[in-house]
Enzyme design. Structure first.
Site, PDB file in Angstrom:
ATOM      1  N   LYS A  73       0.859  -1.184   0.000  1.00 28.85           N
ATOM      2  CA  LYS A  73       0.000   0.000   0.000  1.00 28.85           C
ATOM      3  C   LYS A  73       0.895   1.234   0.000  1.00 28.85           C
ATOM      4  O   LYS A  73       1.471   1.608   1.023  1.00 28.85           O
ATOM      5  CB  LYS A  73      -0.938   0.037   1.209  1.00 28.85           C
ATOM      6  CG  LYS A  73      -2.061   1.045   0.940  1.00 28.85           C
ATOM      7  CD  LYS A  73      -2.620   1.727   2.131  1.00 28.85           C
ATOM      8  CE  LYS A  73      -1.788   2.818   2.721  1.00 28.85           C
ATOM      9  NZ  LYS A  73      -1.688   4.038   1.889  1.00 28.85           N
ATOM     10  N   GLU A 130      10.889   1.893   9.722  1.00 25.75           N
ATOM     11  CA  GLU A 130      11.807   2.998   9.443  1.00 25.75           C
ATOM     12  C   GLU A 130      11.004   4.272   9.605  1.00 25.75           C
ATOM     13  O   GLU A 130      10.112   4.562   8.797  1.00 25.75           O
ATOM     14  CB  GLU A 130      12.369   2.858   8.022  1.00 25.75           C
ATOM     15  CG  GLU A 130      13.220   1.603   7.908  1.00 25.75           C
ATOM     16  CD  GLU A 130      13.735   1.338   6.512  1.00 25.75           C
ATOM     17  OE1 GLU A 130      13.369   2.076   5.592  1.00 25.75           O
ATOM     18  OE2 GLU A 130      14.502   0.391   6.368  1.00 25.75           O
ATOM     19  N   CYS A 139      13.903  11.545   5.121  1.00 26.11           N
ATOM     20  CA  CYS A 139      14.015  11.249   6.554  1.00 26.11           C
ATOM     21  C   CYS A 139      15.433  11.487   7.058  1.00 26.11           C
ATOM     22  O   CYS A 139      15.653  11.629   8.254  1.00 26.11           O
ATOM     23  CB  CYS A 139      13.599   9.821   6.820  1.00 26.11           C
ATOM     24  SG  CYS A 139      14.627   8.645   5.935  1.00 26.11           S
ATOM     25  N   GLU A 145      10.442  16.719  14.479  1.00 28.84           N
ATOM     26  CA  GLU A 145      10.673  16.599  13.035  1.00 28.84           C
ATOM     27  C   GLU A 145       9.695  17.508  12.284  1.00 28.84           C
ATOM     28  O   GLU A 145       8.486  17.420  12.466  1.00 28.84           O
ATOM     29  CB  GLU A 145      10.447  15.148  12.590  1.00 28.84           C
ATOM     30  CG  GLU A 145      10.705  14.942  11.111  1.00 28.84           C
ATOM     31  CD  GLU A 145      10.317  13.543  10.629  1.00 28.84           C
ATOM     32  OE1 GLU A 145       9.159  13.128  10.815  1.00 28.84           O
ATOM     33  OE2 GLU A 145      11.191  12.864  10.059  1.00 28.84           O
TER      34      GLU A 145
HETATM   35  P1  NAD Z   1       2.760   8.477   7.357  1.00 30.46           P
HETATM   36  O1  NAD Z   1       3.106   7.695   8.560  1.00 30.46           O
HETATM   37  O2  NAD Z   1       1.702   9.500   7.451  1.00 30.46           O
HETATM   38  O3  NAD Z   1       2.261   7.496   6.191  1.00 30.46           O
HETATM   39  C1  NAD Z   1       3.073   6.454   5.720  1.00 30.46           C
HETATM   40  C2  NAD Z   1       2.184   5.349   5.184  1.00 30.46           C
HETATM   41  O4  NAD Z   1       1.426   4.804   6.243  1.00 30.46           O
HETATM   42  C3  NAD Z   1       1.173   5.818   4.128  1.00 30.46           C
HETATM   43  O5  NAD Z   1       1.062   4.818   3.144  1.00 30.46           O
HETATM   44  C4  NAD Z   1      -0.095   5.944   4.934  1.00 30.46           C
HETATM   45  O6  NAD Z   1      -1.282   5.805   4.173  1.00 30.46           O
HETATM   46  C5  NAD Z   1       0.054   4.789   5.900  1.00 30.46           C
HETATM   47  N1  NAD Z   1      -0.710   4.926   7.138  1.00 30.46           N
HETATM   48  C6  NAD Z   1      -1.000   6.060   7.818  1.00 30.46           C
HETATM   49  N2  NAD Z   1      -1.716   5.767   8.927  1.00 30.46           N
HETATM   50  C7  NAD Z   1      -1.871   4.414   8.956  1.00 30.46           C
HETATM   51  C8  NAD Z   1      -2.506   3.521   9.844  1.00 30.46           C
HETATM   52  N3  NAD Z   1      -3.139   3.927  10.935  1.00 30.46           N
HETATM   53  N4  NAD Z   1      -2.453   2.198   9.555  1.00 30.46           N
HETATM   54  C9  NAD Z   1      -1.808   1.759   8.457  1.00 30.46           C
HETATM   55  N5  NAD Z   1      -1.206   2.570   7.567  1.00 30.46           N
HETATM   56  C10 NAD Z   1      -1.222   3.889   7.814  1.00 30.46           C
HETATM   57  O7  NAD Z   1       4.114   9.072   6.803  1.00 30.46           O
HETATM   58  P2  NAD Z   1       4.305  10.042   5.566  1.00 30.46           P
HETATM   59  O8  NAD Z   1       3.790  11.377   5.955  1.00 30.46           O
HETATM   60  O9  NAD Z   1       3.778   9.371   4.343  1.00 30.46           O
HETATM   61  O10 NAD Z   1       5.896  10.086   5.439  1.00 30.46           O
HETATM   62  C11 NAD Z   1       6.698  11.007   6.100  1.00 30.46           C
HETATM   63  C12 NAD Z   1       7.287  10.385   7.342  1.00 30.46           C
HETATM   64  O11 NAD Z   1       7.995   9.209   7.001  1.00 30.46           O
HETATM   65  C13 NAD Z   1       8.294  11.276   8.042  1.00 30.46           C
HETATM   66  O12 NAD Z   1       8.107  11.192   9.429  1.00 30.46           O
HETATM   67  C14 NAD Z   1       9.630  10.655   7.668  1.00 30.46           C
HETATM   68  O13 NAD Z   1      10.681  10.903   8.562  1.00 30.46           O
HETATM   69  C15 NAD Z   1       9.273   9.212   7.629  1.00 30.46           C
HETATM   70  N6  NAD Z   1      10.231   8.468   6.796  1.00 30.46           N
HETATM   71  C16 NAD Z   1      11.148   7.660   7.401  1.00 30.46           C
HETATM   72  C17 NAD Z   1      12.087   6.975   6.639  1.00 30.46           C
HETATM   73  C18 NAD Z   1      13.132   6.097   7.246  1.00 30.46           C
HETATM   74  O14 NAD Z   1      13.745   5.350   6.497  1.00 30.46           O
HETATM   75  N7  NAD Z   1      13.362   6.135   8.537  1.00 30.46           N
HETATM   76  C19 NAD Z   1      12.074   7.115   5.265  1.00 30.46           C
HETATM   77  C20 NAD Z   1      11.132   7.947   4.694  1.00 30.46           C
HETATM   78  C21 NAD Z   1      10.209   8.617   5.473  1.00 30.46           C
HETATM   79  O1  6OD Z   2      18.990   4.624   1.648  1.00 31.07           O
HETATM   80  C1  6OD Z   2      17.921   4.051   1.646  1.00 31.07           C
HETATM   81  O2  6OD Z   2      17.715   3.034   1.041  1.00 31.07           O
HETATM   82  C2  6OD Z   2      16.790   4.602   2.362  1.00 31.07           C
HETATM   83  N1  6OD Z   2      15.954   3.713   2.875  1.00 31.07           N
HETATM   84  C3  6OD Z   2      16.620   5.904   2.433  1.00 31.07           C
HETATM   85  C4  6OD Z   2      15.575   6.494   3.137  1.00 31.07           C
HETATM   86  C5  6OD Z   2      15.303   7.781   2.981  1.00 31.07           C
HETATM   87  C6  6OD Z   2      14.254   8.408   3.692  1.00 31.07           C
HETATM   88  O3  6OD Z   2      13.580   9.357   3.364  1.00 31.07           O
END
Ligand code: NAD
Ligand code: 6OD
Length: 487
Positions: free
Chosen positions: A179, A255, A289, A391
């Site tokens: 998803k 992540e 992120c 963040e």
């Molecule tokens: P989000 O948590 O709002 O959504 C991520 C996914 O989860 C989407 O597909 C969303 O539809 C789904 N989702 C939301 N609520 C849900 C629930 N209750 N049950 C199941 N699925 C649900 O995140 P976002 O706004 O899409 O992305 C930004 C965030 O992601 C930032 O906090 C960023 O730091 C983090 N991020 C982390 C990494 C990492 O590797 N650590 C990488 C990229 C992004």
């Molecule tokens: O380096 C990667 O593969 C990775 N997972 C990066 C994540 C970036 C986050 O926004």
């Protein structure tokens, strides 16, 4: 070309048109770019059952070499439609086209190739030992698929982060229900087309579109018949999903968010450090992120460094993502823009000085209806300020001077998150010493973002659970089973 008019779900090898739809919004001008079919609980259930059935079919007995060949065919398929994927990423996110061409799509391809190569060459563990009665025993480890893996991905690097999980899941013989974020449905839909053309058996890769809470995301993560959940997104969402995973004790890999710090020592290569901090704070409009939202600069360098950072920040070109000279497109959505702007307001309330930015650009055209914000540099806040602790996930960093190595290590580590950090220094032993003292999952020295796909990736604290990458992904996406044989 990506079908912008109506993006469908892909379940059990069939394209599914649903009655329930949502709009795909172009963040450049706020216009509706297309409609997306939303999966309800029944369709999510169909996808999970299709995955389970596929696991019991011929897919479950494919050899490693056959799975590796299939992953290469998927990579070939993305390569053949490279520009379609670029267009899809640009349309959904507004990211500069150059970024999609040089980062997002190449990494999508590399994810499939690297796991194909890894499983083709991975050897299994074997130990020769002596039993209590003096007899000889050999011990080896079988890797079995987990079964049906739910892949939930975010909008910031849509293809990169989706394939980063789908590729190792398939490599280890699992079936997937993916998803993607509701904000970025296009490249995931193209990926399903590529899977179909590559001959991925029905039910092995399923795609359900939809929102998170009380929608497709929640229907999937609370489904009793999934075996594992791999999730990238906000820490808050991770907490909710973890509660769901507790029921049935599902395997999870998370992540999550970050509030990453960069440190610039006075001995740093000045130009490289300024360029590096610009990149780590403003790439993808700060929506990575791994971006640095806290920048600590050693006091003797502070004034000169901040002045140069300001000069370069003020020169960043905001505009249409397809313009090759553009540095920054819009944020992903108006909702996210409101969140980022609320932090700019909060920074004012908390007493910050705005070195650069702090508002929205004025284009005088349709882009004023888009989700643009100015890249922003803040200063003068205490480490306890919410803007320094939470963040923001936008094109913004807070700069702050420091005096000693011990002090800056303590300040960098003073965060509930532990994802990434950057060190800018030419002092070799200091760089190693500081790197060893930081409690983040990854530390870059004199660089940012580059990472060998075989290395572990993940964070500590609120930044996540577990590590993916290379063999660490193979560990997560398989169940290890030890066999002890008396010989
Ligand atoms: P989000 O948590 O709002 O959504 C991520 C996914 O989860 C989407 O597909 C969303 O539809 C789904 N989702 C939301 N609520 C849900 C629930 N209750 N049950 C199941 N699925 C649900 O995140 P976002 O706004 O899409 O992305 C930004 C965030 O992601 C930032 O906090 C960023 O730091 C983090 N991020 C982390 C990494 C990492 O590797 N650590 C990488 C990229 C992004
Ligand atoms: O380096 C990667 O593969 C990775 N997972 C990066 C994540 C970036 C986050 O926004």
């Amino acid at each position: 070309m990506v079908k912008k008019s109506l993006l469908r779900c892909f379940v059990d090898g069939q394209w599914i048109t649903t009655k329930q739809r949502f709009s795909n919004i172009n963040p450049v001008n706020g216009e509706i770019a297309g409609q997306v079919c939303e999966a309800d609980a029944a369709l999510v259930d169909r996808a999970v059952q299709a995955a389970r059935a596929a696991q019991r079919g011929p897919w479950g007995s494919l050899s490693t070499a056959e799975r590796a060949a299939l992953l290469h065919r998927i990579a070939d398929g993305i390569e053949q439609r490279f520009e379609d994927f670029v267009a899809a990423e640009v349309l959904d996110t507004g990211r500069p086209v150059q970024q999609a061409r040089t980062l997002d799509v190449p990494r999508g391809i590399a994810n499939f190739r690297s796991f194909a190569n890894l499983i083709a060459t991975a050897s299994s563990e074997m130990y020769d030992s002596t039993a209590a009665d003096g007899g000889r025993v050999i011990n080896y480890v079988n890797r079995k698929p987990l079964g049906t893996v739910a892949v939930i991905s975010p909008w910031n690097l849509p293809l990169l982060l989706l394939t980063w999980k789908v590729a190792p899941a398939l490599a280890m013989g699992n079936c997937v229900v993916a998803k993607p974020s509701e904000e970025t449905p296009s490249s995931a839909t193209l990926l399903a087309e590529v899977m179909q053309k590559a001959g991925v058996p029905h039910g092995v890769f399923n795609l359900v579109h939809g929102h998170g809470p009380a929608a497709a995301g929640e229907f999937l993560t609370t489904h009793p018949d999934i075996d594992a959940i791999t999730f990238t997104g906000e820490s808050r969402t991770g907490t909710t999903i973890m509660k769901a995973a507790a029921e049935g004790v599902k395997d999870v890999s998370f992540e999550l968010g970050g509030k990453n710090a960069a440190v610039v020592f006075a001995d740093a290569d000045f130009d490289a450090a300024v360029a590096g901090v610009m990149q780590s704070s403003f790439t993808n409009a700060g929506q990575v992120c791994l971006c640095s939202e806290r920048v600590y600069i050693e006091r003797p360098l502070y004034a000169r460094f901040v002045a140069e950072l300001q000069r370069r920040c003020d020169k960043l070109v905001l505009g249409y993502p397809k313009d090759p000279d553009v540095d920054m497109g819009p944020l992903i959505s108006h909702e996210h823009r409101d969140k980022v702007l609320s932090y700019y307001e909060l920074a004012r309330d908390e007493g910050a000085t705005f070195i650069s930015g702090g508002g929205v650009p004025d284009f005088g055209d349709e882009r004023d209806r888009g989700a643009y914000v100015q890249p922003t540099i803040l200063a003068g806040l205490p480490d306890t300020a919410r803007c320094v602790r939470e963040e923001i996930f936008g094109p913004v960093c807070h700069v702050s001077p420091f005096d000693t190595e011990q002090e800056v290590i303590a300040r960098m580590n003073d965060s509930p998150y532990g994802l990434a950090a950057c060190i800018w220094s030419t002092h070799l032993s200091r760089a190693h010493r500081v790197a060893a003292s930081l409690n983040t999952g990854i530390v870059w020295v004199n660089t940012w973002f580059t990472r060998d796909l075989r290395t572990p990736f993940g964070g500590s604290g609120l930044s996540g659970i577990g590590r993916e990458g290379g063999r660490y992904s193979l560990d997560f996406y398989s169940e290890l089973s030890t066999v002890c044989v008396r010989i």
